[in-house]
Design a protein around this motif. Structure first.
Motif, PDB file in Angstrom:
ATOM      1  N   ASP A  73       0.756   1.482 -66.398  1.00 41.36           N
ATOM      2  CA  ASP A  73       0.734   0.354 -65.461  1.00 41.36           C
ATOM      3  C   ASP A  73      -0.478   0.380 -64.532  1.00 41.36           C
ATOM      4  OD1 ASP A  73       3.080  -0.633 -66.494  1.00 41.36           O
ATOM      5  OD2 ASP A  73       4.357   0.286 -64.964  1.00 41.36           O
ATOM      6  N   THR A  74      -1.130   1.526 -64.395  1.00 42.87           N
ATOM      7  CA  THR A  74      -2.254   1.632 -63.450  1.00 42.87           C
ATOM      8  C   THR A  74      -3.579   1.955 -64.118  1.00 42.87           C
ATOM      9  OG1 THR A  74      -1.585   3.934 -63.048  1.00 42.87           O
ATOM     10  CG2 THR A  74      -0.824   2.269 -61.480  1.00 42.87           C
ATOM     11  N   TRP A  75      -3.541   2.320 -65.382  1.00 38.85           N
ATOM     12  CA  TRP A  75      -4.775   2.641 -66.109  1.00 38.85           C
ATOM     13  C   TRP A  75      -4.948   1.649 -67.266  1.00 38.85           C
ATOM     14  CZ3 TRP A  75      -8.427   6.577 -65.440  1.00 38.85           C
ATOM     15  CH2 TRP A  75      -9.396   6.672 -66.443  1.00 38.85           C
ATOM     16  N   PRO A  76      -6.134   1.045 -67.422  1.00 36.01           N
ATOM     17  CA  PRO A  76      -7.387   1.295 -66.701  1.00 36.01           C
ATOM     18  C   PRO A  76      -7.604   0.434 -65.458  1.00 36.01           C
ATOM     19  CG  PRO A  76      -7.804  -0.123 -68.560  1.00 36.01           C
ATOM     20  CD  PRO A  76      -6.340   0.191 -68.610  1.00 36.01           C
ATOM     21  N   ARG A  77      -6.583  -0.355 -65.068  1.00 33.54           N
ATOM     22  CA  ARG A  77      -6.754  -1.284 -63.946  1.00 33.54           C
ATOM     23  C   ARG A  77      -7.267  -0.592 -62.691  1.00 33.54           C
ATOM     24  NH1 ARG A  77      -2.910  -2.812 -60.135  1.00 33.54           N
ATOM     25  NH2 ARG A  77      -1.297  -1.723 -61.337  1.00 33.54           N
ATOM     26  N   LEU A  78      -6.764   0.604 -62.407  1.00 36.76           N
ATOM     27  CA  LEU A  78      -7.157   1.340 -61.201  1.00 36.76           C
ATOM     28  C   LEU A  78      -7.908   2.621 -61.551  1.00 36.76           C
ATOM     29  CD1 LEU A  78      -3.850   0.953 -59.142  1.00 36.76           C
ATOM     30  CD2 LEU A  78      -5.938  -0.402 -58.946  1.00 36.76           C
ATOM     31  N   ALA A  79      -8.580   2.631 -62.687  1.00 32.85           N
ATOM     32  CA  ALA A  79      -9.238   3.845 -63.170  1.00 32.85           C
ATOM     33  C   ALA A  79     -10.249   4.396 -62.181  1.00 32.85           C
ATOM     34  CB  ALA A  79      -9.917   3.574 -64.514  1.00 32.85           C
ATOM     35  N   ALA A  80     -10.898   3.550 -61.403  1.00 29.44           N
ATOM     36  CA  ALA A  80     -11.917   4.008 -60.460  1.00 29.44           C
ATOM     37  C   ALA A  80     -11.340   4.887 -59.360  1.00 29.44           C
ATOM     38  CB  ALA A  80     -12.624   2.799 -59.837  1.00 29.44           C
ATOM     39  N   HIS A  81     -10.018   4.831 -59.177  1.00 27.65           N
ATOM     40  CA  HIS A  81      -9.382   5.608 -58.102  1.00 27.65           C
ATOM     41  C   HIS A  81      -8.841   6.950 -58.595  1.00 27.65           C
ATOM     42  CE1 HIS A  81      -9.603   2.213 -55.325  1.00 27.65           C
ATOM     43  NE2 HIS A  81      -9.243   1.441 -56.344  1.00 27.65           N
ATOM     44  N   TYR A  82      -9.039   7.252 -59.868  1.00 26.02           N
ATOM     45  CA  TYR A  82      -8.583   8.523 -60.429  1.00 26.02           C
ATOM     46  C   TYR A  82      -9.679   9.574 -60.314  1.00 26.02           C
ATOM     47  CZ  TYR A  82      -4.393   6.548 -62.703  1.00 26.02           C
ATOM     48  OH  TYR A  82      -3.169   5.981 -62.964  1.00 26.02           O
ATOM     49  N   GLY A  83      -9.256  10.841 -60.167  1.00 24.41           N
ATOM     50  CA  GLY A  83     -10.202  11.944 -60.182  1.00 24.41           C
ATOM     51  C   GLY A  83     -10.632  12.289 -61.598  1.00 24.41           C
ATOM     52  N   PRO A  84     -11.652  13.139 -61.740  1.00 22.52           N
ATOM     53  CA  PRO A  84     -12.230  13.392 -63.067  1.00 22.52           C
ATOM     54  C   PRO A  84     -11.305  14.106 -64.044  1.00 22.52           C
ATOM     55  CG  PRO A  84     -13.231  14.815 -61.399  1.00 22.52           C
ATOM     56  CD  PRO A  84     -12.412  13.798 -60.665  1.00 22.52           C
ATOM     57  N   ALA A  85     -10.496  15.066 -63.578  1.00 19.27           N
ATOM     58  CA  ALA A  85      -9.660  15.833 -64.508  1.00 19.27           C
ATOM     59  C   ALA A  85      -8.556  14.968 -65.100  1.00 19.27           C
ATOM     60  CB  ALA A  85      -9.069  17.052 -63.807  1.00 19.27           C
ATOM     61  N   LEU A  86      -7.862  14.210 -64.258  1.00 24.73           N
ATOM     62  CA  LEU A  86      -6.797  13.361 -64.772  1.00 24.73           C
ATOM     63  C   LEU A  86      -7.370  12.227 -65.618  1.00 24.73           C
ATOM     64  CD1 LEU A  86      -3.760  13.018 -64.841  1.00 24.73           C
ATOM     65  CD2 LEU A  86      -3.918  11.604 -62.778  1.00 24.73           C
ATOM     66  N   THR A  87      -8.537  11.725 -65.237  1.00 22.37           N
ATOM     67  CA  THR A  87      -9.214  10.711 -66.050  1.00 22.37           C
ATOM     68  C   THR A  87      -9.452  11.230 -67.458  1.00 22.37           C
ATOM     69  OG1 THR A  87     -10.305   9.601 -64.195  1.00 22.37           O
ATOM     70  CG2 THR A  87     -11.403   9.465 -66.338  1.00 22.37           C
ATOM     71  N   ARG A  88      -9.991  12.432 -67.554  1.00 23.84           N
ATOM     72  CA  ARG A  88     -10.291  13.012 -68.860  1.00 23.84           C
ATOM     73  C   ARG A  88      -9.021  13.174 -69.687  1.00 23.84           C
ATOM     74  NH1 ARG A  88     -10.138  18.272 -70.375  1.00 23.84           N
ATOM     75  NH2 ARG A  88     -11.291  18.854 -72.251  1.00 23.84           N
ATOM     76  N   LEU A  89      -7.931  13.617 -69.067  1.00 25.05           N
ATOM     77  CA  LEU A  89      -6.693  13.818 -69.796  1.00 25.05           C
ATOM     78  C   LEU A  89      -6.138  12.493 -70.320  1.00 25.05           C
ATOM     79  CD1 LEU A  89      -4.549  15.918 -70.661  1.00 25.05           C
ATOM     80  CD2 LEU A  89      -3.310  15.367 -68.551  1.00 25.05           C
ATOM     81  N   ILE A  90      -6.160  11.457 -69.498  1.00 27.57           N
ATOM     82  CA  ILE A  90      -5.671  10.150 -69.940  1.00 27.57           C
ATOM     83  C   ILE A  90      -6.521   9.618 -71.084  1.00 27.57           C
ATOM     84  CG2 ILE A  90      -5.399   7.736 -69.239  1.00 27.57           C
ATOM     85  CD1 ILE A  90      -4.582   8.776 -66.459  1.00 27.57           C
ATOM     86  N   GLU A  91      -7.826   9.797 -70.986  1.00 22.95           N
ATOM     87  CA  GLU A  91      -8.703   9.319 -72.052  1.00 22.95           C
ATOM     88  C   GLU A  91      -8.444  10.058 -73.366  1.00 22.95           C
ATOM     89  OE1 GLU A  91     -12.528   9.743 -70.237  1.00 22.95           O
ATOM     90  OE2 GLU A  91     -12.497   7.701 -69.399  1.00 22.95           O
ATOM     91  N   ILE A  92      -8.167  11.357 -73.276  1.00 26.54           N
ATOM     92  CA  ILE A  92      -7.793  12.105 -74.480  1.00 26.54           C
ATOM     93  C   ILE A  92      -6.563  11.480 -75.118  1.00 26.54           C
ATOM     94  CG2 ILE A  92      -6.806  14.294 -75.294  1.00 26.54           C
ATOM     95  CD1 ILE A  92      -8.673  15.724 -73.327  1.00 26.54           C
ATOM     96  N   GLY A  93      -5.576  11.184 -74.305  1.00 23.97           N
ATOM     97  CA  GLY A  93      -4.349  10.605 -74.824  1.00 23.97           C
ATOM     98  C   GLY A  93      -4.547   9.241 -75.443  1.00 23.97           C
TER      99      GLY A  93
END
Length: 465
Positions: free
Chosen positions: A323-343
């Motif tokens: 519900d929040t990604w990628p709409r609010l992706a700019a507000h995520y930190g780098p580690a969680l961003t990387r994990l979500i992108e892997i998924g």
């Protein structure tokens, strides 16, 4: 009793003192809040201190006690919960900035059960972003009270710091790849990752739903057992919770006669720091002295499942944040961003293979546990790393796999684990070890933990603050 004597008492002792009116809940809660106000500006363990609510609850507890009302096993005792657990009317940010204004209208089931047992909720404890590897760049990281230059553990770092520093009598954490066990080891605590489904996940922000485990962190096995007994049990609001209604746990234990302990010398020492290996050898000697039978075993190969843990978790966290990604992706930190992108980049076929490998490992561990009752394992191959060392872990799959090699397999398999302190490094940092049991055998884990702590003093050590 002076505050210096009060803050490191065990939760069950505080409950007894309140029940016998040697102390009031208001006295204890006030002392905790004053200690938080004094120390936490440096330690950063709390995301939110619920001062007014805690004092109101403590006053109500004292009123009920004076009126002869029923009391629970944690009646009047101040505890705190990881800021993944919903608390009705209080913000639950989950270590993020995007959820900092989210205010649930109900308690998580585990929180409700703590309140029903009489506990006073002091506040919400800080965690890594979304309960993954590192803290959000805009949020102050909890500080290890044993040494500020070293890791406080992830992701239940605030739970570990607050409990070790005497800023609550016990706490709740969650564990997806080691996040109850890492901060317990780093802070000299006892933590329990129960069987998957033993504790309801209703009202807890998800990281990886099939890997997430909710459980207690405390300064003794007896306290951890007490909390687990309160929060465990079937919950109709969580369809994945185990069907049994309750969990019968021991109140005390003095020996280890009967259980068979397994040790894999090769797995426990390959790439493991010598100080950890020596501490485990001492654990084995204590187990033998208490009447435990120790057998050499061979643990199944886990590298594949450990390597695939990030893919498994990544797919599930991508679902959790849909519900929040990628709409609010700019507000995520780098580690969680990387994990979500892997998924999000993982194919359905690849994910299915991950699940098959998990199932195979679960079966192999089950077969191993059919011949023993408890398995002795390190928490990690080294003591709490420095912040510089930790910075590389979240970005390097090889380093991360090494860190979680002894923890993630039991998230993937769902087996229950208790982590206990068993020594100090030359720099005075705590060392922990794990006992693993068959599915549903938390009572045996708690018995073993209490017996071990009758014969050791490591859990009685505290950081100098």
């Amino acid at each position: 009793m002076s505050q210096s004597e009060l803050h490191y008492l065990e939760a069950r002792e505080v409950a007894r003192l309140i029940a016998t009116r040697a102390l009031s809940s208001v006295e204890v809660t006030t002392a905790m809040l004053e200690r938080i106000e004094k120390l936490d500006p440096t330690l950063h363990s709390y995301a939110l201190v619920m001062r007014d609510e805690a004092l109101a609850s403590a006053r109500e507890a004292d009123r009920k006690l004076l009126a002869g009302g029923a009391t629970g096993p944690l009646f009047g005792v101040p505890i705190a919960v990881k800021d993944l657990y919903w608390c009705a009317g209080s913000p639950t940010a989950a270590g993020t900035t995007i959820f900092r204004d989210f205010v649930p209208t109900e308690d998580a089931t585990a929180v409700k059960r703590l309140r029903d047992a009489g506990a006073i909720v002091l506040g919400k404890l800080q965690l890594t972003e979304g309960a993954f590897a590192t803290h959000h760049p805009e949020i102050a990281e909890p500080v290890n009270p044993w040494h500020p230059g070293h890791w406080a553990g992830a992701s239940s770092s605030g739970s570990g710091v607050a409990t070790a520093a005497g800023l609550c009598y016990a706490s709740l954490g969650t564990d997806t790849g080691g996040s109850i066990r890492f901060p317990s080891a780093a802070n000299g605590l006892t933590g329990i990752k129960p069987t998957w489904g033993r504790v309801s996940r209703h009202g807890i922000f998800a990281l990886g739903a099939s890997l997430d485990h909710a459980g207690p962190m405390a300064r003794s096995a007896a306290d951890a057992s007490l909390l687990l007994g309160v929060i465990a049990g079937h919950d109709p609001l969580d369809p994945t919770s185990l069907p049994d209604a309750s969990l019968a746990l021991p109140d005390d234990a003095h020996d280890l006669c009967g259980p068979r302990f397994g040790v894999d010398p090769e797995w426990n020492s390959n790439g493991v720091d010598r100080v950890i290996v020596r501490a485990l050898a001492q654990v084995v000697e204590v187990v033998k002295s208490l009447g435990g039978e120790v057998r050499e075993v061979r643990f199944p190969e886990v590298r594949t499942v450990v390597d695939e843990w990030q893919v498994n978790c990544g797919v599930e966290v991508a679902v959790a944040h849909a519900d929040t990604w990628p709409r609010l992706a700019a507000h995520y930190g780098p580690a969680l961003t990387r994990l979500i992108e892997i998924g999000r980049e993982t194919s359905g076929m690849a994910y299915q293979q991950v699940l098959l490998n998990r199932a195979a490992l679960r079966g192999k561990i089950n077969r191993l546990m059919s011949g023993i009752d408890l398995l002795i394992v390190p928490v990690q191959p080294f003591a709490a790393p420095t912040h510089e060392q930790l910075g590389a872990l979240a970005q390097d799959p090889e380093l991360n796999a090494r860190l979680i090699q002894f923890t993630a397999p039991f998230n993937s398999s769902g087996h229950p684990v208790i982590t206990l302190p068993c020594g100090l490094t030359e720099d005075g940092l705590p060392i922990g070890f794990q006992l693993v049991a068959a599915h549903g055998a938390e009572a045996l884990l708690c018995r073993a933990g209490m017996a071990y702590q009758k014969a050791s003093e490591w859990h009685k050590l505290h950081p100098v603050l």
